[in-house]
Design an enzyme around this catalytic site. Structure first.
Site, PDB file in Angstrom:
ATOM      1  N   SER A  95       1.582   5.434   0.836  1.00  0.00           N
ATOM      2  CA  SER A  95       1.451   6.536  -0.139  1.00  0.00           C
ATOM      3  C   SER A  95       2.668   6.461  -1.058  1.00  0.00           C
ATOM      4  CB  SER A  95       1.462   7.885   0.567  1.00  0.00           C
ATOM      5  OG  SER A  95       0.511   7.931   1.584  1.00  0.00           O
ATOM      6  N   LYS A 170      -4.297  10.797  -3.250  1.00  0.00           N
ATOM      7  CA  LYS A 170      -3.478  11.061  -2.057  1.00  0.00           C
ATOM      8  C   LYS A 170      -2.465  12.187  -2.326  1.00  0.00           C
ATOM      9  CE  LYS A 170      -1.389  10.433   1.933  1.00  0.00           C
ATOM     10  NZ  LYS A 170      -1.952  10.889   3.205  1.00  0.00           N
ATOM     11  N   LYS A 238       8.870  13.172   0.533  1.00  0.00           N
ATOM     12  CA  LYS A 238       8.662  12.067  -0.422  1.00  0.00           C
ATOM     13  C   LYS A 238       7.382  12.269  -1.217  1.00  0.00           C
ATOM     14  CE  LYS A 238       6.271   8.955   1.243  1.00  0.00           C
ATOM     15  NZ  LYS A 238       4.886   8.540   1.359  1.00  0.00           N
TER      16      LYS A 238
HETATM   17  P1  NAD Z   1       6.933   4.813   9.493  1.00  0.00           P
HETATM   18  O1  NAD Z   1       8.265   5.195   8.995  1.00  0.00           O
HETATM   19  O2  NAD Z   1       6.550   5.134  10.894  1.00  0.00           O
HETATM   20  O3  NAD Z   1       6.679   3.225   9.289  1.00  0.00           O
HETATM   21  C1  NAD Z   1       7.131   2.472   8.201  1.00  0.00           C
HETATM   22  C2  NAD Z   1       7.449   1.064   8.687  1.00  0.00           C
HETATM   23  O4  NAD Z   1       7.828   0.253   7.577  1.00  0.00           O
HETATM   24  C3  NAD Z   1       8.615   1.018   9.666  1.00  0.00           C
HETATM   25  O5  NAD Z   1       8.222   0.336  10.841  1.00  0.00           O
HETATM   26  C4  NAD Z   1       9.728   0.281   8.901  1.00  0.00           C
HETATM   27  O6  NAD Z   1      10.557  -0.480   9.750  1.00  0.00           O
HETATM   28  C5  NAD Z   1       8.896  -0.595   7.980  1.00  0.00           C
HETATM   29  N1  NAD Z   1       9.594  -1.064   6.775  1.00  0.00           N
HETATM   30  C6  NAD Z   1      10.360  -0.355   5.922  1.00  0.00           C
HETATM   31  N2  NAD Z   1      10.766  -1.112   4.879  1.00  0.00           N
HETATM   32  C7  NAD Z   1      10.223  -2.342   5.092  1.00  0.00           C
HETATM   33  C8  NAD Z   1      10.253  -3.560   4.349  1.00  0.00           C
HETATM   34  N3  NAD Z   1      10.918  -3.687   3.211  1.00  0.00           N
HETATM   35  N4  NAD Z   1       9.581  -4.633   4.865  1.00  0.00           N
HETATM   36  C9  NAD Z   1       8.892  -4.536   6.031  1.00  0.00           C
HETATM   37  N5  NAD Z   1       8.835  -3.403   6.767  1.00  0.00           N
HETATM   38  C10 NAD Z   1       9.483  -2.314   6.299  1.00  0.00           C
HETATM   39  O7  NAD Z   1       5.882   5.456   8.461  1.00  0.00           O
HETATM   40  P2  NAD Z   1       4.323   5.763   8.686  1.00  0.00           P
HETATM   41  O8  NAD Z   1       4.172   7.139   9.239  1.00  0.00           O
HETATM   42  O9  NAD Z   1       3.680   4.602   9.356  1.00  0.00           O
HETATM   43  O10 NAD Z   1       3.846   5.863   7.153  1.00  0.00           O
HETATM   44  C11 NAD Z   1       3.610   4.701   6.355  1.00  0.00           C
HETATM   45  C12 NAD Z   1       2.958   5.179   5.054  1.00  0.00           C
HETATM   46  O11 NAD Z   1       1.721   5.844   5.348  1.00  0.00           O
HETATM   47  C13 NAD Z   1       3.821   6.191   4.271  1.00  0.00           C
HETATM   48  O12 NAD Z   1       3.676   5.977   2.906  1.00  0.00           O
HETATM   49  C14 NAD Z   1       3.219   7.530   4.681  1.00  0.00           C
HETATM   50  O13 NAD Z   1       3.435   8.519   3.701  1.00  0.00           O
HETATM   51  C15 NAD Z   1       1.741   7.160   4.814  1.00  0.00           C
HETATM   52  N6  NAD Z   1       0.958   8.007   5.720  1.00  0.00           N
HETATM   53  C16 NAD Z   1       1.442   8.393   6.932  1.00  0.00           C
HETATM   54  C17 NAD Z   1       0.659   9.208   7.749  1.00  0.00           C
HETATM   55  C18 NAD Z   1       1.156   9.692   9.098  1.00  0.00           C
HETATM   56  O14 NAD Z   1       0.532  10.622   9.649  1.00  0.00           O
HETATM   57  N7  NAD Z   1       2.203   9.103   9.670  1.00  0.00           N
HETATM   58  C19 NAD Z   1      -0.618   9.608   7.355  1.00  0.00           C
HETATM   59  C20 NAD Z   1      -1.103   9.160   6.131  1.00  0.00           C
HETATM   60  C21 NAD Z   1      -0.313   8.355   5.314  1.00  0.00           C
END
Ligand code: NAD
Length: 303
Positions: A95, A170, A238
């Site tokens: 997102s 989103k 964010k």
């Molecule tokens: P998270 O923080 O759990 O996971 C993000 C991952 O990305 C981490 O494992 C981190 O180490 C990795 N990362 C960061 N920078 C990186 C890079 N340059 N190269 C490779 N890996 C990298 O976050 P999440 O909850 O999995 O969310 C991911 C996305 O999905 C976000 O944009 C969030 O807004 C969206 N989202 C999350 C949810 C939820 O319920 N958690 C629901 C819908 C959408």
């Protein structure tokens, strides 16, 4: 089908596992070694960088926190564009700000890589079940080409318009969820202060007009005082930040969003940024000095 998958956090890990279960050949990368290892144990190949994860794969998926992370993983040194072959497709499921999707897509185009933005809603439980709601933007034919892959992770995938339209959709989703959690928290503190059991309030109103998917998902967590993420409050900050900037740019004032944003900022300052976003209830609990919790023998006198 060979797929590169980058970003194995709360959402990316179960999404990647569902692709593996469906028989896809996955090469995965996350900056955290332990996360790469978890997927290796489930049968994925691991890469030492985003470029390597992209190399030789027809489809590359990114599931990263925000725009700077996507920029780094796609456009940075040893990024997706260093490894991806012309004709391959980047599906960014993170997102991020819609304008950023457009810019990143333009850079991809120059290298012959086609991109769609395809963020998701549904949180960790639906990522695990493979029942996410997916909202996509970009070239419709590219969306159609990857539709079946999207449906291995979701129960719906809707084409919303040109590149960035997925992330615009989103942002609307995130505004509604944030305001809904705030409304539920506000209403439940009212009933608690009036001495009515919050569990009874939930039971009584969840089937009526006030009921919502948000209430069903978040009130049980709040009643248990369980704020383990789920969706981290800092990530919702964010999203609201992106929503406010986008709204300001378009001349669409978002007064309620800015109010809930300040509540979230206060929670962040109090050290709750890594809590689930249902932690918005903590803001209201602090305001009124009462907790929205199940009434048990031990806490019956306290809440
Ligand atoms: P998270 O923080 O759990 O996971 C993000 C991952 O990305 C981490 O494992 C981190 O180490 C990795 N990362 C960061 N920078 C990186 C890079 N340059 N190269 C490779 N890996 C990298 O976050 P999440 O909850 O999995 O969310 C991911 C996305 O999905 C976000 O944009 C969030 O807004 C969206 N989202 C999350 C949810 C939820 O319920 N958690 C629901 C819908 C959408």
């Amino acid at each position: 089908m060979k797929i590169g998958f980058i970003g194995l956090g709360i959402m990316g890990k179960p999404m990647a596992l569902n692709l593996l279960k469906a028989g896809m050949e996955l090469t995965v990368y996350d900056i955290e070694e332990s996360k790469r290892q978890e997927l290796a144990e489930a049968g994925a190949k691991t890469a030492a960088g985003a470029g390597e994860a992209a190399r030789g794969n027809k489809v590359i998926i990114t599931m990263l926190p925000n725009s700077p992370h996507v920029r780094q993983a796609v456009l940075g040194p040893d990024g997706v564009l260093d490894g991806a072959e012309p004709g391959s497709i980047l599906i960014d499921m993170s997102s991020i700000a819609p304008l950023e999707s457009r810019e990143i897509s333009r850079a991809c185009e120059q290298r012959g890589v086609r991109m769609i933005d395809a963020p998701v809603s549904g949180g960790e439980p639906k990522a695990v079940d493979g029942t996410l709601a997916i909202m996509a933007g970009g070239d419709r034919t590219v969306f159609e080409e990857v539709y079946e892959i999207l449906m291995l992770m979701g129960s719906s995938a809707v084409y919303c318009g040109e590149i960035g339209a997925g992330n615009t959709t989103k942002l609307a989703n995130q505004v509604i969820v944030a305001l809904n959690i705030a409304a539920v928290s506000e209403a439940f503190t009212l009933s608690v202060k009036a001495g009515v059991d919050p569990e009874k309030v939930f039971e009584a109103i969840r089937g009526g007009l006030a009921g919502s998917v948000v209430m069903d998902a978040k009130i049980p967590m709040i009643l248990d005082g369980n704020f383990k993420p789920g969706f981290k409050l800092d990530l919702h900050i964010k999203d609201l930040d992106n929503a406010l900037a986008t709204g300001h740019g378009l001349g669409a004032p978002l007064p309620l969003t800015s109010m809930v944003m300040e509540m979230m900022q206060s929670l962040h300052a109090d050290g709750h940024g890594q809590c689930d976003h249902s932690g918005l209830a903590l803001f209201y609990e602090k305001l009124c000095g009462a907790k929205i919790r199940r009434i048990t023998e031990e806490n019956g006198e306290m809440i």
